[in-house]
Design a protein around this motif. Sequence first.
Motif, PDB file in Angstrom:
ATOM      1  N   ASN A 291      31.061  75.372  43.679  1.00  0.00           N
ATOM      2  CA  ASN A 291      30.124  74.085  43.093  1.00  0.00           C
ATOM      3  C   ASN A 291      31.528  72.719  43.073  1.00  0.00           C
ATOM      4  OD1 ASN A 291      32.076  74.777  40.749  1.00  0.00           O
ATOM      5  ND2 ASN A 291      30.667  74.775  39.171  1.00  0.00           N
ATOM      6  N   SER A 292      32.682  73.240  43.236  1.00  0.00           N
ATOM      7  CA  SER A 292      34.031  72.194  43.657  1.00  0.00           C
ATOM      8  C   SER A 292      34.096  71.932  45.405  1.00  0.00           C
ATOM      9  CB  SER A 292      34.899  72.480  42.524  1.00  0.00           C
ATOM     10  OG  SER A 292      34.242  72.457  40.821  1.00  0.00           O
ATOM     11  N   ARG A 293      34.961  71.287  45.025  1.00  0.00           N
ATOM     12  CA  ARG A 293      35.388  70.668  46.001  1.00  0.00           C
ATOM     13  C   ARG A 293      37.130  69.983  45.760  1.00  0.00           C
ATOM     14  NH1 ARG A 293      32.908  65.812  47.319  1.00  0.00           N
ATOM     15  NH2 ARG A 293      31.527  66.248  48.677  1.00  0.00           N
ATOM     16  N   LEU A 294      37.713  70.792  46.984  1.00  0.00           N
ATOM     17  CA  LEU A 294      39.674  71.014  47.013  1.00  0.00           C
ATOM     18  C   LEU A 294      39.390  69.496  47.441  1.00  0.00           C
ATOM     19  CD1 LEU A 294      42.639  72.191  45.262  1.00  0.00           C
ATOM     20  CD2 LEU A 294      42.118  72.689  47.913  1.00  0.00           C
ATOM     21  N   VAL A 295      40.220  68.181  46.177  1.00  0.00           N
ATOM     22  CA  VAL A 295      40.253  67.301  46.069  1.00  0.00           C
ATOM     23  C   VAL A 295      41.939  67.047  47.293  1.00  0.00           C
ATOM     24  CG1 VAL A 295      40.753  64.261  45.870  1.00  0.00           C
ATOM     25  CG2 VAL A 295      38.668  65.955  45.396  1.00  0.00           C
ATOM     26  N   LEU A 296      42.804  67.415  46.429  1.00  0.00           N
ATOM     27  CA  LEU A 296      44.265  67.246  46.744  1.00  0.00           C
ATOM     28  C   LEU A 296      45.494  68.993  46.145  1.00  0.00           C
ATOM     29  CD1 LEU A 296      46.960  66.048  47.299  1.00  0.00           C
ATOM     30  CD2 LEU A 296      46.637  65.282  44.739  1.00  0.00           C
ATOM     31  N   ASP A 297      45.078  69.389  46.559  1.00  0.00           N
ATOM     32  CA  ASP A 297      46.598  71.000  46.414  1.00  0.00           C
ATOM     33  C   ASP A 297      47.608  69.958  46.566  1.00  0.00           C
ATOM     34  OD1 ASP A 297      48.257  72.797  45.868  1.00  0.00           O
ATOM     35  OD2 ASP A 297      47.264  73.975  48.163  1.00  0.00           O
ATOM     36  N   LEU A 298      48.633  70.041  45.117  1.00  0.00           N
ATOM     37  CA  LEU A 298      49.942  69.992  44.844  1.00  0.00           C
ATOM     38  C   LEU A 298      50.291  70.400  45.196  1.00  0.00           C
ATOM     39  CD1 LEU A 298      51.309  67.309  43.105  1.00  0.00           C
ATOM     40  CD2 LEU A 298      48.342  67.995  42.872  1.00  0.00           C
ATOM     41  N   ASN A 299      50.574  71.512  45.814  1.00  0.00           N
ATOM     42  CA  ASN A 299      51.643  72.134  46.754  1.00  0.00           C
ATOM     43  C   ASN A 299      51.531  72.144  48.134  1.00  0.00           C
ATOM     44  OD1 ASN A 299      53.313  74.448  46.090  1.00  0.00           O
ATOM     45  ND2 ASN A 299      52.327  76.437  47.154  1.00  0.00           N
ATOM     46  N   GLN A 300      50.451  71.141  48.544  1.00  0.00           N
ATOM     47  CA  GLN A 300      50.705  70.462  49.717  1.00  0.00           C
ATOM     48  C   GLN A 300      51.346  69.574  50.276  1.00  0.00           C
ATOM     49  OE1 GLN A 300      46.401  70.489  52.202  1.00  0.00           O
ATOM     50  NE2 GLN A 300      46.651  73.210  51.998  1.00  0.00           N
ATOM     51  N   ALA A 301      50.995  68.751  49.045  1.00  0.00           N
ATOM     52  CA  ALA A 301      52.140  67.121  48.798  1.00  0.00           C
ATOM     53  C   ALA A 301      53.183  67.833  48.379  1.00  0.00           C
ATOM     54  CB  ALA A 301      50.396  66.605  47.302  1.00  0.00           C
ATOM     55  N   LEU A 302      53.272  68.120  47.555  1.00  0.00           N
ATOM     56  CA  LEU A 302      54.627  68.648  47.235  1.00  0.00           C
ATOM     57  C   LEU A 302      55.197  69.627  47.248  1.00  0.00           C
ATOM     58  CD1 LEU A 302      54.790  66.872  43.589  1.00  0.00           C
ATOM     59  CD2 LEU A 302      56.241  65.954  45.513  1.00  0.00           C
ATOM     60  N   PRO A 303      55.580  70.063  48.293  1.00  0.00           N
ATOM     61  CA  PRO A 303      55.016  71.991  49.228  1.00  0.00           C
ATOM     62  C   PRO A 303      56.652  72.377  47.803  1.00  0.00           C
ATOM     63  CG  PRO A 303      55.763  70.695  50.835  1.00  0.00           C
ATOM     64  CD  PRO A 303      55.628  69.626  49.743  1.00  0.00           C
ATOM     65  N   GLN A 304      56.303  73.456  47.218  1.00  0.00           N
ATOM     66  CA  GLN A 304      57.029  74.251  46.314  1.00  0.00           C
ATOM     67  C   GLN A 304      58.122  73.682  45.504  1.00  0.00           C
ATOM     68  OE1 GLN A 304      59.023  77.005  48.860  1.00  0.00           O
ATOM     69  NE2 GLN A 304      57.317  78.546  49.468  1.00  0.00           N
ATOM     70  N   TYR A 305      56.341  72.636  45.003  1.00  0.00           N
ATOM     71  CA  TYR A 305      57.174  72.190  43.790  1.00  0.00           C
ATOM     72  C   TYR A 305      57.404  72.826  42.440  1.00  0.00           C
ATOM     73  CZ  TYR A 305      52.833  71.498  41.374  1.00  0.00           C
ATOM     74  OH  TYR A 305      51.617  71.618  41.031  1.00  0.00           O
ATOM     75  N   PRO A 306      58.715  72.475  41.454  1.00  0.00           N
ATOM     76  CA  PRO A 306      58.880  73.929  40.725  1.00  0.00           C
ATOM     77  C   PRO A 306      58.177  73.587  39.429  1.00  0.00           C
ATOM     78  CG  PRO A 306      61.223  72.320  40.734  1.00  0.00           C
ATOM     79  CD  PRO A 306      59.434  72.562  41.835  1.00  0.00           C
ATOM     80  N   TRP A 307      57.685  74.393  38.580  1.00  0.00           N
ATOM     81  CA  TRP A 307      57.208  74.130  37.457  1.00  0.00           C
ATOM     82  C   TRP A 307      57.217  74.455  35.945  1.00  0.00           C
ATOM     83  CZ3 TRP A 307      55.275  69.387  36.843  1.00  0.00           C
ATOM     84  CH2 TRP A 307      54.878  68.816  35.340  1.00  0.00           C
ATOM     85  N   TYR A 308      57.110  75.796  35.902  1.00  0.00           N
ATOM     86  CA  TYR A 308      57.683  76.099  35.050  1.00  0.00           C
ATOM     87  C   TYR A 308      59.170  76.434  34.807  1.00  0.00           C
ATOM     88  CZ  TYR A 308      53.323  76.077  33.087  1.00  0.00           C
ATOM     89  OH  TYR A 308      51.520  75.763  31.819  1.00  0.00           O
ATOM     90  N   VAL A 309      59.962  76.622  33.619  1.00  0.00           N
ATOM     91  CA  VAL A 309      61.273  77.094  33.668  1.00  0.00           C
ATOM     92  C   VAL A 309      61.599  78.084  32.994  1.00  0.00           C
ATOM     93  CG1 VAL A 309      62.038  75.704  34.967  1.00  0.00           C
ATOM     94  CG2 VAL A 309      62.614  75.213  32.797  1.00  0.00           C
ATOM     95  N   VAL A 310      62.895  78.689  32.865  1.00  0.00           N
ATOM     96  CA  VAL A 310      63.035  79.576  32.396  1.00  0.00           C
ATOM     97  C   VAL A 310      64.408  78.776  30.826  1.00  0.00           C
ATOM     98  CG1 VAL A 310      64.454  81.920  30.716  1.00  0.00           C
ATOM     99  CG2 VAL A 310      62.671  81.876  33.383  1.00  0.00           C
ATOM    100  N   MET A 311      64.542  78.516  30.050  1.00  0.00           N
ATOM    101  CA  MET A 311      64.775  77.396  28.507  1.00  0.00           C
ATOM    102  C   MET A 311      65.579  78.473  27.582  1.00  0.00           C
ATOM    103  SD  MET A 311      63.331  76.611  25.849  1.00  0.00           S
ATOM    104  CE  MET A 311      64.350  74.943  26.133  1.00  0.00           C
ATOM    105  N   ALA A 312      66.571  77.918  27.636  1.00  0.00           N
ATOM    106  CA  ALA A 312      67.166  78.265  25.867  1.00  0.00           C
ATOM    107  C   ALA A 312      67.806  77.386  25.298  1.00  0.00           C
ATOM    108  CB  ALA A 312      67.551  79.476  26.230  1.00  0.00           C
ATOM    109  N   PRO A 313      67.628  77.193  23.918  1.00  0.00           N
ATOM    110  CA  PRO A 313      68.697  76.229  23.150  1.00  0.00           C
ATOM    111  C   PRO A 313      69.417  76.438  23.392  1.00  0.00           C
ATOM    112  CG  PRO A 313      66.370  77.881  22.171  1.00  0.00           C
ATOM    113  CD  PRO A 313      67.213  78.176  23.386  1.00  0.00           C
ATOM    114  N   SER A 314      71.072  75.357  22.810  1.00  0.00           N
ATOM    115  CA  SER A 314      72.167  76.241  23.153  1.00  0.00           C
ATOM    116  C   SER A 314      72.361  76.519  22.555  1.00  0.00           C
ATOM    117  CB  SER A 314      72.861  74.853  22.694  1.00  0.00           C
ATOM    118  OG  SER A 314      72.906  74.460  22.118  1.00  0.00           O
TER     119      SER A 314
END
Length: 338
Positions: free
Chosen positions: A199-222
């Motif tokens: 029932n939906s159409r794909l308009v923009l796949d961000l991973n195609q527009a920005l190949p392998q762009y990073p999103w989630y990261v592992v972080m820690a307070p100092s």
Amino acid sequence: MNHRRQTLLALAFAAAIAFHALPARAQAKPLRVGWVFAMANAPAVIAEQKRFFADEGLNVEIKSFGDGPVLQQALAAGELDVAYVGAPPVYQWFSRGLDARILAKVNHGQAAIISQASAPIRTVADLRGKRLASVAKGSGMDVLLRGFVLKDQARLDPEKDLDILPMPPANMNAALDRNVADAAFLWEPFVSQALLRGNSRLVLDLNQALPQYPWYVVMAPSSTLKERGGDVVKLLRAHHKAIAFLKDRPAESNQIIAQAFKLEAVQSPDGKAIAPEIIVQEARKRLGWSDQLEATDLRFIQRLMDYSLALGFIAKPLKVDQVVDQSYWLKANAGSVR
């Protein structure tokens, strides 16, 4: 008398051992790990369920959060030691006084814009004058939407050229079905659920527009890095193993993900039930996992920082090397870095 003396000596010896063991037990307190409840953070699930944390000798207390702001509150309150969260919240919090570092990558890809299948929206530029379901203003994904998707890709002013309707991502597909919104900016598994239902159409796949762009990261307070740096290295080693498992054993990992995120079968246009594991398989077309921060990843995080500054979400310029520390990842992967 000798027997009694031997007994007393044995008791004293046991008491001494117990006394000296107390500091070790105190130091073995759990490493408290928070993660945003999103499919892209599957390595946290895999590392726990496949006992990769335990294999590294870590006592981990892991807790999921509905979104980044709630997780931020837990970090600020000192309730977490490490977090799996989007890169933008880390540098936004840093700009407001939370001294923390990005240590490793978790995933690449995940987001897309979809529209009603019957809507005349084929490109992002077609969103002019339309209603777009999206996330809260100022959130990490909102930075990506306003900075890259709307301004860079379509030359649209997010404040004037369309109506952005903030709502939980779980509600966005319903908003499309009920004609509350014409399109939605959301992520996996919601994208795949909508596309598989037909029932939906794909308009923009961000991973195609920005190949392998990073999103989630592992972080820690100092503070965590100073007090428990060795445990952080162990966690990153377990994180690396989880990502290898996701890549090497896709069928098993798809089942674990489907169960962990309580995915339900969806009905295809021809009435057939599509199993939860197939939803995960479909999501992998727009989502993947890796832990090493490449030079391109660092440039992208800098780009996000610049978007945040231009949008008024941070008050002063930041440089990526202020918030990224890869030394712990390098220690965790010594001898295996390509």
